[in-house]
Design a protein around this motif. Structure first.
Motif, PDB file in Angstrom:
ATOM      1  N   GLY A 147       0.815  -1.214   0.000  1.00 44.27           N
ATOM      2  CA  GLY A 147       0.000   0.000   0.000  1.00 44.27           C
ATOM      3  C   GLY A 147       0.849   1.264   0.000  1.00 44.27           C
ATOM      4  N   ARG A 148       1.892   1.251   0.809  1.00 45.12           N
ATOM      5  CA  ARG A 148       2.786   2.412   0.877  1.00 45.12           C
ATOM      6  C   ARG A 148       3.416   2.687  -0.487  1.00 45.12           C
ATOM      7  N   HIS A 149       3.946   1.640  -1.103  1.00 37.64           N
ATOM      8  CA  HIS A 149       4.618   1.835  -2.386  1.00 37.64           C
ATOM      9  C   HIS A 149       3.630   2.046  -3.536  1.00 37.64           C
ATOM     10  N   ALA A 150       2.418   1.538  -3.407  1.00 36.44           N
ATOM     11  CA  ALA A 150       1.399   1.823  -4.423  1.00 36.44           C
ATOM     12  C   ALA A 150       1.063   3.310  -4.425  1.00 36.44           C
ATOM     13  N   GLY A 151       1.064   3.926  -3.261  1.00 38.66           N
ATOM     14  CA  GLY A 151       0.857   5.371  -3.187  1.00 38.66           C
ATOM     15  C   GLY A 151       1.984   6.130  -3.870  1.00 38.66           C
ATOM     16  N   HIS A 152       3.230   5.679  -3.631  1.00 37.96           N
ATOM     17  CA  HIS A 152       4.358   6.293  -4.326  1.00 37.96           C
ATOM     18  C   HIS A 152       4.194   6.115  -5.841  1.00 37.96           C
TER      19      HIS A 152
END
Length: 166
Positions: A147-152
């Motif tokens: 989720g964190r990297h999908a936001g990036h």
């Protein structure tokens, strides 16, 4: 810098409707994020897909390469000696190859998860000499990490070609 346009917009996919058990909810959300992440990278143009979008050097293809390594370490027990290096795909790797490698790793990780019946038990994996996290912890960690990297990735892809949506 590209401007937002209708052609760059994709329909936003809402969160999944899953079964009601804890395992179904966790796996449903993880697969939702995994699909979002691979879709965000698939079709991104070269060389922008591997060009740093921020001063830290983060790039879209590197994010997917990193998530492949995290999936392998978490669910398959593979050892990573240099986490920072995982944020960059090899120069000879095409976008399609990195996306395929990620999807194949997800498939293998899901195979491991299919054999786990108790979320409190350790993840079954190939490196028994190293303690494995519980299935619950592993799923929660991968939801957070993906989720964190999908936001990036959302931001980086929009900067590349104005493509938005999940």
């Amino acid at each position: 810098m590209p401007t937002a346009s209708r052609r760059g917009r994709r329909r936003d996919t809402p969160p999944p409707r899953t079964g009601s058990s804890e395992a179904e909810v966790l796996r449903g959300f993880l697969d939702y994020l995994r699909n979002s992440m691979s879709a965000k990278v698939a079709g991104a143009p070269e060389p922008q897909v591997r060009t740093a979008g921020v001063p830290s050097g983060t790039n879209l293809l590197g994010l997917l390469n990193h998530l492949t390594c995290v999936e392998r370490a978490t669910f398959l027990g593979e050892k990573v000696t240099d986490w920072q290096a995982t944020f960059h795909a090899a120069p000879e790797d095409s976008v399609a190859e990195v996306v395929t490698r990620y999807r194949e790793t997800v498939e293998r990780a899901n195979g491991v998860l299919d054999g786990c019946t108790d979320l409190g038990e350790p993840v079954t994996r190939r490196r028994p000499e190293r303690p494995a996290p519980s299935v619950r912890w592993a799923l929660t960690h991968m939801i957070e990490e993906t989720g964190r990297h999908a936001g990036h990735a959302d931001i980086l892809r929009e900067l590349i070609d104005a493509t938005t949506g999940r």
